[in-house]
Write an enzyme that holds these catalytic residues in place. Structure first.
Site, PDB file in Angstrom:
ATOM      1  N   GLU A 117      26.271  -2.383   1.267  1.00  0.00           N
ATOM      2  CA  GLU A 117      24.994  -1.938   0.698  1.00  0.00           C
ATOM      3  C   GLU A 117      24.364  -0.928   1.637  1.00  0.00           C
ATOM      4  OE1 GLU A 117      22.610  -5.446   0.471  1.00  0.00           O
ATOM      5  OE2 GLU A 117      23.973  -6.383  -0.948  1.00  0.00           O
ATOM      6  N   LYS A 119      21.578   0.549   3.836  1.00  0.00           N
ATOM      7  CA  LYS A 119      20.458  -0.104   4.525  1.00  0.00           C
ATOM      8  C   LYS A 119      19.239   0.793   4.364  1.00  0.00           C
ATOM      9  CE  LYS A 119      19.311  -2.467   8.785  1.00  0.00           C
ATOM     10  NZ  LYS A 119      18.319  -1.649   9.472  1.00  0.00           N
ATOM     11  N   ASP A 121      15.590   2.229   4.660  1.00  0.00           N
ATOM     12  CA  ASP A 121      14.636   2.261   5.776  1.00  0.00           C
ATOM     13  C   ASP A 121      13.218   2.113   5.232  1.00  0.00           C
ATOM     14  OD1 ASP A 121      13.576   2.463   8.227  1.00  0.00           O
ATOM     15  OD2 ASP A 121      14.145   4.551   8.595  1.00  0.00           O
ATOM     16  N   TYR A 227      17.747  -6.949  -2.439  1.00  0.00           N
ATOM     17  CA  TYR A 227      19.133  -7.057  -2.003  1.00  0.00           C
ATOM     18  C   TYR A 227      19.636  -8.484  -1.780  1.00  0.00           C
ATOM     19  CZ  TYR A 227      16.732  -6.952   2.514  1.00  0.00           C
ATOM     20  OH  TYR A 227      15.879  -7.197   3.537  1.00  0.00           O
ATOM     21  N   LYS A 315      25.134   1.256  11.843  1.00  0.00           N
ATOM     22  CA  LYS A 315      24.059   2.252  11.983  1.00  0.00           C
ATOM     23  C   LYS A 315      24.631   3.659  11.908  1.00  0.00           C
ATOM     24  CE  LYS A 315      20.387  -0.179  13.210  1.00  0.00           C
ATOM     25  NZ  LYS A 315      19.016  -0.022  13.043  1.00  0.00           N
ATOM     26  N   CYS A 409     -11.119  27.431  18.484  1.00  0.00           N
ATOM     27  CA  CYS A 409     -10.112  27.650  17.453  1.00  0.00           C
ATOM     28  C   CYS A 409      -9.314  28.904  17.801  1.00  0.00           C
ATOM     29  CB  CYS A 409     -10.797  27.803  16.098  1.00  0.00           C
ATOM     30  SG  CYS A 409      -9.680  28.376  14.799  1.00  0.00           S
ATOM     31  N   CYS A 412     -10.309  31.797  14.890  1.00  0.00           N
ATOM     32  CA  CYS A 412     -11.632  32.406  14.727  1.00  0.00           C
ATOM     33  C   CYS A 412     -12.456  32.333  16.009  1.00  0.00           C
ATOM     34  CB  CYS A 412     -12.387  31.741  13.579  1.00  0.00           C
ATOM     35  SG  CYS A 412     -12.919  30.064  13.962  1.00  0.00           S
ATOM     36  N   CYS A 427     -11.574  22.706  14.049  1.00  0.00           N
ATOM     37  CA  CYS A 427     -12.372  23.919  14.121  1.00  0.00           C
ATOM     38  C   CYS A 427     -13.546  23.686  13.184  1.00  0.00           C
ATOM     39  CB  CYS A 427     -11.540  25.108  13.647  1.00  0.00           C
ATOM     40  SG  CYS A 427     -12.549  26.517  13.159  1.00  0.00           S
ATOM     41  N   CYS A 432     -13.767  29.991   8.860  1.00  0.00           N
ATOM     42  CA  CYS A 432     -12.594  30.375   9.662  1.00  0.00           C
ATOM     43  C   CYS A 432     -11.481  30.878   8.732  1.00  0.00           C
ATOM     44  CB  CYS A 432     -12.116  29.158  10.443  1.00  0.00           C
ATOM     45  SG  CYS A 432     -10.490  29.336  11.190  1.00  0.00           S
TER      46      CYS A 432
HETATM   47  S1  IVH Z   1      20.322  -8.130   4.554  1.00  0.00           S
HETATM   48  C1  IVH Z   1      20.388 -12.007   6.719  1.00  0.00           C
HETATM   49  N1  IVH Z   1      20.508  -5.899   3.187  1.00  0.00           N
HETATM   50  O1  IVH Z   1      17.374  -4.435   7.532  1.00  0.00           O
HETATM   51  C2  IVH Z   1      20.420 -10.704   5.992  1.00  0.00           C
HETATM   52  N2  IVH Z   1      18.917  -5.999   4.941  1.00  0.00           N
HETATM   53  O2  IVH Z   1      17.839  -6.289  10.225  1.00  0.00           O
HETATM   54  C3  IVH Z   1      19.322  -9.836   6.395  1.00  0.00           C
HETATM   55  N3  IVH Z   1      17.569  -3.976   5.213  1.00  0.00           N
HETATM   56  O3  IVH Z   1      14.406  -5.360   7.952  1.00  0.00           O
HETATM   57  C4  IVH Z   1      19.026  -8.692   5.589  1.00  0.00           C
HETATM   58  N4  IVH Z   1      18.483  -2.813   3.571  1.00  0.00           N
HETATM   59  O4  IVH Z   1      14.943  -5.557   5.369  1.00  0.00           O
HETATM   60  C5  IVH Z   1      19.893  -6.538   4.191  1.00  0.00           C
HETATM   61  N5  IVH Z   1      20.747  -3.995   1.871  1.00  0.00           N
HETATM   62  C6  IVH Z   1      20.142  -4.637   2.871  1.00  0.00           C
HETATM   63  C7  IVH Z   1      19.106  -4.027   3.629  1.00  0.00           C
HETATM   64  C8  IVH Z   1      18.525  -4.756   4.659  1.00  0.00           C
HETATM   65  C9  IVH Z   1      17.573  -2.812   4.536  1.00  0.00           C
HETATM   66  C10 IVH Z   1      16.673  -4.296   6.345  1.00  0.00           C
HETATM   67  C11 IVH Z   1      16.008  -5.627   6.207  1.00  0.00           C
HETATM   68  C12 IVH Z   1      15.618  -5.972   7.623  1.00  0.00           C
HETATM   69  C13 IVH Z   1      16.691  -5.329   8.399  1.00  0.00           C
HETATM   70  C14 IVH Z   1      17.647  -6.395   8.881  1.00  0.00           C
END
Ligand code: IVH
Length: 669
Positions: A117, A119, A121, A227, A315, A409, A412, A427, A432
């Site tokens: 999946e 991740k 942000d 998720y 990551k 400023c 101006c 300012c 200006c």
């Molecule tokens: S699983 C035990 N799935 O990542 C499982 N987390 O460190 C824990 N996050 O802030 C979470 N997308 O909200 C999972 N598809 C995803 C995610 C996800 C983002 C975030 C989660 C948490 C951090 C986990």
């Protein structure tokens, strides 16, 4: 009689829920905004007649209730764990090795099935449904205890307020976020207001969800992906993939890129693929979460104190680079805010050449102690302006001096002051030139009056030539003197005059937004125009009247009142009226040009900058219709990233296809 009302209310709620899901979750609306609004208004009217029938899961209750004075805390019944990280392929394979060892598979050739999946942000949240009704929303907090944000999460339209065939108790988890394009807008607005922009997507989501006033939260462009299933009673799930299917069938928004894979090789491939592709997504991601699919195996693996052993977060390599600061400029914003900006030795960060970074404000410069000549680490995240993360002090040239905040400023020469409670310097000279240029740029910009031949260079020329001393002077420009300017000529002047004339027909919500009142974005301007119907009525509205509008809080109301308290600002409205701009909403009269009259459009996929509802609104404004399925009668299919099957159907029927920029051109006639 009362039985009839009850029945109609039930039917309306059911219909509205279905259409909310089609629009916000499935991206496949079946009816237009006007029809949807009609259903909603009818329900509101019936509920006003029978307040005893109002239920918390009614679609009318998304924004409601009193602002909180502080957010109460909630103890999570099952902790929301964190994840261990992998930074490269080797670490992903080591994870797979561990999983095999702990499930006693290392000697067999049996592979482990995973679900990959993206991740997202944003901010981790949990939503609890009791007997199918949304009952509690909370943030992850430290994993054991979070903050209660039930009302704020309810404002996210893709969150179902009730679900069918649900177990007695169902807790789901997901990530709430602000889409990239919206993040830009929110940050630009914050800079204009003298607030520090959000440093990253997570802060933006957190800042919006943790607001005390659900009315204000409702105006933030939040969305959510769910998720996982947390706590539940009476559910027997065999795999994570099955859990995701269940979530989808309950009407939750599950990320469409999620993929079940047969082994770690395929998981590695997924990670490699998205490392590049993630830039094209309309939301921020910072990696991939790889999860063991089988629940039996998950249970076998268990968890450490902090994270489950059955999942890992891969990551994406961070988008950072090291370069030097050549200069620190001060930019003057529309409201006079002075923003320091670093000119950098150009450097490539994830495929884009970066030559400037924001330094936000003087506090930030002092905190980092950034100086001209310094070597710095910068970061670029999509949707966020590149920023300076830190100074490599050991590489500082000898004799460098701390940056001195300006006392005046730079444009101006007027006084630069710091207003109490603000991080920004401003300012304070209202005439200006730099402020005027920024104000006109905003006014003529795409989200406001949309005068597309009036760009920043042209505006600078007009201000410098003293043709514009106020935004309203746009409407007294004369073709002859214009044509005599450099790089102008009769043809260009005539085009400009035409575009300006056209803009008089814009909806007054765009004019209101174009005024550049702090905190009044297009969404808020729409809300105000819907309520007051004319610009003069908004200008005359009291604090109480403004605060009485759903979605408008104290901060916005105060800003509007303050703006129109100034005689110069009220006079500007009078001038607009004199010049024939549209100040009132009158659907019949507000014809404007209708270049798309009678044409049917179908949309598929996510557009780079417009949201689906914005695109739809613009098509309808131009006289077109948006329908859900492609047929021979479809005039155009508008295609964005990750289109669905509609694209194939359009190709089969030979329907012309537009991308966002082609659509915008068409809209502009
Ligand atoms: S699983 C035990 N799935 O990542 C499982 N987390 O460190 C824990 N996050 O802030 C979470 N997308 O909200 C999972 N598809 C995803 C995610 C996800 C983002 C975030 C989660 C948490 C951090 C986990």
């Amino acid at each position: 009689m009362s039985e009839n009302i009850r029945k109609e209310i039930e039917q309306l709620r059911c219909k509205i829920r279905r259409h909310e899901r089609l629009y916000y979750v499935d991206n496949a609306p079946e009816i237009g905004d006007a029809d949807f609004d009609r259903l909603m208004r009818r329900l509101e009217a019936l509920e006003a007649e029978r307040p005893d029938l109002i239920a918390p899961d009614s679609p009318t209750q998304r924004v409601g209730g009193e602002p909180a004075s502080e957010l109460p805390t909630v103890a999570h019944r099952l902790p929301l764990m964190s994840l261990d990280n992998a930074f490269n392929e080797e670490e992903l394979r080591a994870f797979d090795g561990r999983v095999k060892r702990l499930t006693a598979r290392e000697d067999s050739n049996e592979e482990i099935e995973y679900v990959c999946e993206l991740k997202i942000d944003g901010l981790a949240v949990s939503l609890t449904y009791e007997n199918g009704v949304y009952a509690l929303g909370s943030t992850r907090g430290d994993g054991q205890t979070g903050e209660e944000v039930t009302a704020n999460l309810r404002t996210i339209r893709s969150v179902p307020l009730c679900i069918d065939n649900a177990p007695n108790l169902l807790e789901v988890r997901g990530e709430a976020y602000i889409p990239k394009a919206k993040l830009d807008e929110v940050n630009a607005q914050r800079e204009a207001n003298g607030e520090t922009p959000f440093a990253n997507p997570r802060n933006a989501a957190a800042g919006s969800i943790r607001l005390l006033d659900a009315g204000v939260a409702a105006s933030r462009p939040l969305d959510i992906f769910i998720y996982s299933v947390g706590e539940s009673v009476g559910l027997r799930l065999k795999s994570h993939a099955e859990a995701l299917d269940l979530l989808k069938s309950c009407g939750f928004r599950v990320n469409p890129e999620t993929r079940r894979v047969a082994n770690i090789d395929e998981a590695v491939q997924f990670c490699q693929e998205w490392k590049e592709r993630c830039r094209d997504l309309p939301y921020e991601t910072d990696g991939v979460v790889v999860k063991v699919n089988s629940i039996a195996q998950q249970e076998e693996l268990g968890a450490t104190a902090k994270a489950p052993r059955w999942a890992i977060s891969y990551k994406f390599p961070s988008e950072q680079a090291v370069t030097t600061i050549q200069e620190i400029h001060i930019q003057v914003g529309r409201t006079g805010v002075l923003t320091p900006r670093a000119a950098l030795e150009p450097v490539e960060v994830s495929g884009v050449t970066v030559s400037h970074a924001t330094l936000h404000n003087m506090d930030e410069i002092a905190r980092l102690d950034v100086r001209v000549g310094d070597t710095v680490r910068i970061e670029r995240a999509g949707g966020v302006i590149p920023r300076v993360l830190s100074v490599l002090k050991e590489r500082r040239p000898e004799g460098s001096k701390p940056f001195e905040p300006p006392t005046s400023c730079p444009v101006c020469g007027g006084g630069a002051v710091r207003l109490p409670g603000e991080a920004a310097l401003r300012c304070i000279n209202p005439s200006c030139d730099a402020q005027l240029k920024r104000s006109v740029e905003h006014f003529a910009g795409r989200s406001a009056m949309n005068i597309d031949t009036l760009g920043p260079k042209r505006i600078a020329q007009l201000v410098d030539a003293c043709f514009l001393k106020d935004v309203a002077d746009i409407y007294i420009l004369e073709p002859k003197p214009l044509a005599e300017l450099d790089r102008m000529g009769d043809g260009t002047a005539a085009n400009l005059m035409y575009a300006i004339e056209q803009s008089k027909e814009q909806d007054p919500s765009r004019l209101l937004h174009g005024l550049g009142i702090p905190f009044v974005g297009l969404t808020i301007a729409e809300l105000l125009m819907e309520e007051f119907a004319s610009l003069q009525a908004v200008a005359a509205a009291s604090m109480e009247a403004l605060e009485g509008v759903h979605g408008i809080g104290e901060k916005v109301a105060a800003s509007v009142v303050q703006y129109f308290a100034l005689p110069a600002n009220r006079e500007r409205i009078d001038r607009f009226k004199e010049y024939g701009l549209t100040l009132e909403r009158d659907k019949e009269e507000n014809g404007g040009p209708q270049p798309l009259e009678g044409m049917a459009f179908v949309m598929t996929g996510e557009l780079p900058s417009l949201t689906r509802s914005e695109a739809k609104a613009r098509i309808e404004e131009a006289g077109g219709r948006v329908t859900s399925s492609v047929s021979k009668k479809t005039a155009y299919v508008v295609v964005g990233a990750n289109p669905g099957s509609k694209l194939g159907r359009a190709e089969a029927l030979d329907i012309p296809i537009l991308d966002e920029s082609a659509l915008l051109k068409l809209l502009d006639g």
